[in-house]
Design an enzyme around this catalytic site. Structure first.
Site, mmCIF file in Angstrom:
data_model
loop_
_atom_site.group_PDB
_atom_site.id
_atom_site.type_symbol
_atom_site.label_atom_id
_atom_site.label_comp_id
_atom_site.label_asym_id
_atom_site.label_seq_id
_atom_site.Cartn_x
_atom_site.Cartn_y
_atom_site.Cartn_z
ATOM 1 N N LYS A 1 -47.442 -36.605 -19.345
ATOM 2 C CA LYS A 1 -46.693 -37.814 -18.960
ATOM 3 C C LYS A 1 -47.298 -39.053 -19.621
ATOM 4 C CE LYS A 1 -45.202 -35.670 -14.669
ATOM 5 N NZ LYS A 1 -45.408 -35.452 -13.226
ATOM 6 N N GLN B 1 -49.046 -37.945 -8.390
ATOM 7 C CA GLN B 1 -48.850 -36.536 -8.757
ATOM 8 C C GLN B 1 -49.090 -35.623 -7.551
ATOM 9 O OE1 GLN B 1 -47.811 -35.423 -11.872
ATOM 10 N NE2 GLN B 1 -47.698 -33.392 -10.940
ATOM 11 N N ASP C 1 -40.371 -41.153 -9.385
ATOM 12 C CA ASP C 1 -40.139 -39.742 -9.066
ATOM 13 C C ASP C 1 -38.895 -39.576 -8.191
ATOM 14 O OD1 ASP C 1 -41.599 -37.715 -10.200
ATOM 15 O OD2 ASP C 1 -43.304 -37.891 -8.824
#
Ligand code: NDP
Length: 309
Positions: free
Chosen positions: A54, A98, A121
């Protein structure tokens, strides 16, 4: 019949190209570059790989990215304070924590603490609600990537019967909401679904997000259906590998098991899907590649929405 392969590679590259152009335009016309901060707690090896990819892709596209890596024993409150600080920073457009987090941290509370406008997200309840209302929001990256694969491969969604196997908050549920938004007739299956093959065989579009290697077999697939394999699993048993891969593919899979101890397989048995499906996403090289590309797109969208561009 051999299925058409829906490669994620070219589609992910086109999306990244579009995002790169948009970032250049934003810089030229509005004088800023979007900022993305990724927070990782502990030493989960898969998370380290995902976060690395990422951050690397962000740099490549011109996003200013930052990686905050915290020790596994960081407390819940410490993570919460970091998220709050990122919420208040004007140079941060996207915040991604994460998952999975260490078990002593309440992940739902952390996700709810993220400013919904920076929730790249798409896991914040506000964005989940907006998605279910069918209004503009930040949408979870993996299911958003599946929609891009379908659209950019000219696979019609409206009016088709889409069956999603899996009902997680990360994949299954948002996948179903997105397919519904695209006017599919949607069925969601899970571990308590009775006679799963009879349900999945009704699918024009079958999405597997289960977390079990090669679980979806030929008997689950209607002849000619589009099969989207979201799963990512490691297989190290060579006998099992022989059941999953075609004679063409098997030698390199066995070599991977010899060299690094495993080969990657999705939630669908690829050998049987290739014989039965009309189109099929490979693993690796399918949906997985779209997840990072869609994160980049979400970061740019978040930056634009927050600045009312
Ligand atoms: P979860 O474990 O959170 O959810 C799995 C779902 O599958 C659950 O809803 C579960 O049902 C259902 N399920 C389990 N067993 C069966 C069964 N025998 N029959 C029918 N349904 C079943 O997994 P995720 O949604 O997080 O991930 C799914 C897969 O996608 C994994 O392989 C994961 O690695 C992969 N993934 C890939 C990503 C990518 O970038 N390509 C990103 C995220 C995930 P129930 O709710 O009843 O327990």
């Amino acid at each position: 019949m051999t299925a058409r392969i829906l490669s994620g590679r070219e589609i992910a590259e086109s999306i990244k190209e579009e995002v790169r152009d948009e970032i250049a335009r934003l810089y030229e016309e509005h004088g800023f570059r979007p900022g993305l901060t990724v927070v990782r707690v502990g030493e989960d090896p898969a998370s380290a790989v995902y976060v690395g990819s990422k951050v690397k892709t962000s740099h490549e596209l011109g996003i200013i990215s930052e990686h905050i890596h915290l020790d596994a024993d960081t407390t819940h409150d410490e993570v919460l304070q970091i998220v709050k600080k990122l919420n208040s920073r004007d140079d941060v457009d996207g915040i991604l924590v994460q998952l999975p987090l260490p078990t002593h941290i309440d992940d739902s509370a952390i996700l709810e603490a993220i400013d919904p406008a920076k929730d790249v997200d798409g896991f914040h309840p506000m964005n989940v609600g907006r998605l279910n209302q069918g209004v503009r929001s930040l949408v979870p990256c993996t299911p958003a990537g599946v929609i891009e694969i379908l659209k950019r491969s000219n696979i019609e969604i409206a009016g088709k019967h889409a069956v999603v196997v899996g009902r997680s908050n990360i994949v299954g549920k948002p996948m179903a909401a997105l397919l519904l938004k695209e006017n599919a007739t949607v069925t969601i299956c899970h571990s308590r679904t009775a006679d799963l093959p009879s349900v999945t065989r009704q699918a024009d579009i079958l999405v597997a997000a289960i977390g079990r290697a090669g679980f979806v077999r030929g008997e689950h697939i209607r002849e000619g259906a589009t099969v989207i394999d979201v799963g990512i699993n490691n297989v190290s048993d060579k006998e099992f590998a022989a059941e999953l891969f075609s004679a063409d593919d098997l030698p390199k899979r066995l070599a991977a098991i010899d060299n690094r101890g495993f080969t990657l397989v999705g939630d669908v048995n690829p050998k049987e899907a290739m014989e039965k499906a009309g189109s099929f996403t490979p693993v690796p090289g399918g949906v997985g590649l779209l997840t990072v590309a869609m994160l980049m797109k979400n970061t740019v969208d978040a930056a634009k929405m927050r600045r009312k561009i």
